[in-house]
Scaffold this active site. Structure first.
Site, PDB file in Angstrom:
ATOM      1  N   PHE A  92       0.864  -1.179   0.000  1.00  0.00           N
ATOM      2  CA  PHE A  92       0.000   0.000   0.000  1.00  0.00           C
ATOM      3  C   PHE A  92       0.899   1.227   0.000  1.00  0.00           C
ATOM      4  CE2 PHE A  92      -2.369   3.536   1.651  1.00  0.00           C
ATOM      5  CZ  PHE A  92      -3.534   3.462   0.902  1.00  0.00           C
TER       6      PHE A  92
ATOM      7  N   ASP B 176       9.663   2.807   1.536  1.00  0.00           N
ATOM      8  CA  ASP B 176       8.481   3.584   1.882  1.00  0.00           C
ATOM      9  C   ASP B 176       8.297   3.497   3.395  1.00  0.00           C
ATOM     10  OD1 ASP B 176       5.960   4.546   2.464  1.00  0.00           O
ATOM     11  OD2 ASP B 176       4.995   3.639   0.727  1.00  0.00           O
TER      12      ASP B 176
ATOM     13  N   LYS C  63       3.135  11.340   6.786  1.00  0.00           N
ATOM     14  CA  LYS C  63       2.307  11.143   7.977  1.00  0.00           C
ATOM     15  C   LYS C  63       2.850  11.862   9.204  1.00  0.00           C
ATOM     16  CE  LYS C  63       0.011   6.977   6.355  1.00  0.00           C
ATOM     17  NZ  LYS C  63      -1.198   7.671   5.892  1.00  0.00           N
TER      18      LYS C  63
END
Length: 404
Positions: free
Chosen positions: A145, A230, A259
């Site tokens: 994801f 990531d 984030k």
């Protein structure tokens, strides 16, 4: 009746009335928050064990971060990258140092960071590695994801994220996560990068087999391929180290961050790499109007300084041990598996008991917020400011839900 006086049902309906249904949120309407706790419109408090998918690593309204935002709001919020502002250099320099890299390219969202990484890898492949024009490929993992742009969903194996959004962007090869042999087979002379999550968050906090990440690092070095990590969810203290890759002593060629970098206040993402990689970009070839804006940089610089102390990494390690010890005690009592590192856990429920969604609804009723994924799995990712007592409380509520 008390139920007739509650504001939540009407607020939920109002939120749904004019909103595209791209999310299926729990029926809680939050109006305020502090630390690891949130309060809904009816005054009920909940322990936040999702922390904005790790965007709130430092808790809600961390005083240092809020102070930085307030101070910057009174001075300057946006210039665009057409000009330099006085918060930019500190942010880029200090984040580069935290990452051990030469350069930083600020963006806004995690998906933008991933798109940036893809573009940089391709350009590096053509200009540095010598791959023929338009022949570059990037190897990714099943269960990944990385976001929901059209390019990113082109290499997703999640049907919800991918179906009906074609035609898809070519240039990606998908191999099983954790399978070094399959990865080795997929890499060829036109491969410019291997793009992986060190721990797959959306898949259910899936930790790769021991030795996998070092093996990826060796393969990329041997084949002259960029290793792109990531770390948008897994980085910035979540797993007990600044980056999850550190757990196995691995340093990628490129970090993708987001984030928690915005402190739960503003969207901030970034790509960090050395000059021989990020230096391939020239003016006009990539950018963002809001990327690296003054408000974002002021907050994110304080995030980097909080991480530079090591306090939050230690908290994640120590409190994570407590969390995982408590959760492992529930295996065989409604849980079939517990995975994760630091303050990050994926819990596989016995599917005969309930779905992950049902478990999260029952936890919500008991004052704990979590998120389900893939059927009977739920994820816990509390803020790193959580206390021992609050962890014990969260585990107790999970146990109560499993016990029925």
């Amino acid at each position: 009746m008390i139920e007739d006086m509650l504001r939540t049902p009407a607020a939920v309906q109002d939120a749904e009335r004019h909103t595209a249904h791209n999310y299926h949120p729990l029926p809680v309407v939050i109006s305020s928050a502090e630390g690891a706790w949130v309060t809904d419109v009816d005054g009920k408090r909940y322990l936040d064990c999702l922390a904005g998918y790790s965007a709130l690593n430092f808790g809600h309204r961390h005083p240092t971060l809020i102070a930085a935002a307030h101070a910057q709001l009174d001075k300057l919020t946006l210039t665009s990258r057409a000009f330099i502002h006085d918060q930019f250099a500190d942010f880029c320099r200090e984040l580069a140092a935290l990452c051990g890299k030469d350069l930083v390219l600020p963006m806004n969202t995690g998906a933008e960071a991933v798109e940036t990484g893809i573009k940089v890898a391709r350009k590096w492949g053509y200009q540095v590695k010598g791959v023929p024009a338009d022949q570059a490929n990037i190897v990714v993992a099943e269960g990944n994801f990385h976001g929901r742009t059209t390019t990113i969903v082109s290499f997703s194996t999640d049907s919800d994220a991918r179906a009906d959004f074609g035609p898809y962007t070519p240039g990606f090869r998908i191999v099983p996560y954790g399978d070094l042999a399959a990865l080795t087979e997929a890499v060829d002379e036109h491969t410019v990068a291997v793009l992986l999550e060190p721990i797959q968050g959306e898949q259910g906090v899936v930790v790769p087999p021991e030795g996998y990440l070092p093996g990826v690092r060796r393969l990329c070095t041997e084949r002259d391929v960029l290793f792109i990590a990531d770390e948008i969810q897994s980085g910035l203290g979540r797993t007990g180290t600044t980056f999850a890759c550190e757990q196995e002593g691995v340093v990628p060629d490129m970090y993708l961050l987001g984030k928690a970098l915005g402190g739960g206040i503003v969207p901030v993402s970034a790509v960090a790499a050395d000059t021989n990689v990020l230096g391939v970009l020239q003016p006009g070839q990539h950018g963002s109007t809001f990327g690296g804006n003054p408000l974002a940089c002021a907050v994110a610089t304080e995030v980097v300084r909080l991480l530079a102390t090591g306090e939050f990494q230690r908290r994640s390690t120590e409190l994570g041990e407590r969390l995982h010890t408590g959760l492992r005690g529930l295996i065989g009592k409604g849980l079939v598996a517990v995975r994760g590192r630091g303050l990050w856990a994926g819990l596989d429920l016995d599917p005969s008991l309930m779905s992950g969604r049902e478990a999260c609804e029952r936890l919500m009723e008991r004052g704990v917020l979590a998120k389900d994924t893939h059927g009977s799995t739920i994820r816990l990712a509390p803020p790193l400011v959580i206390t021992e007592e609050e962890i014990d409380h969260a585990v107790a509520q999970v146990a109560a839900v499993l016990a029925g």
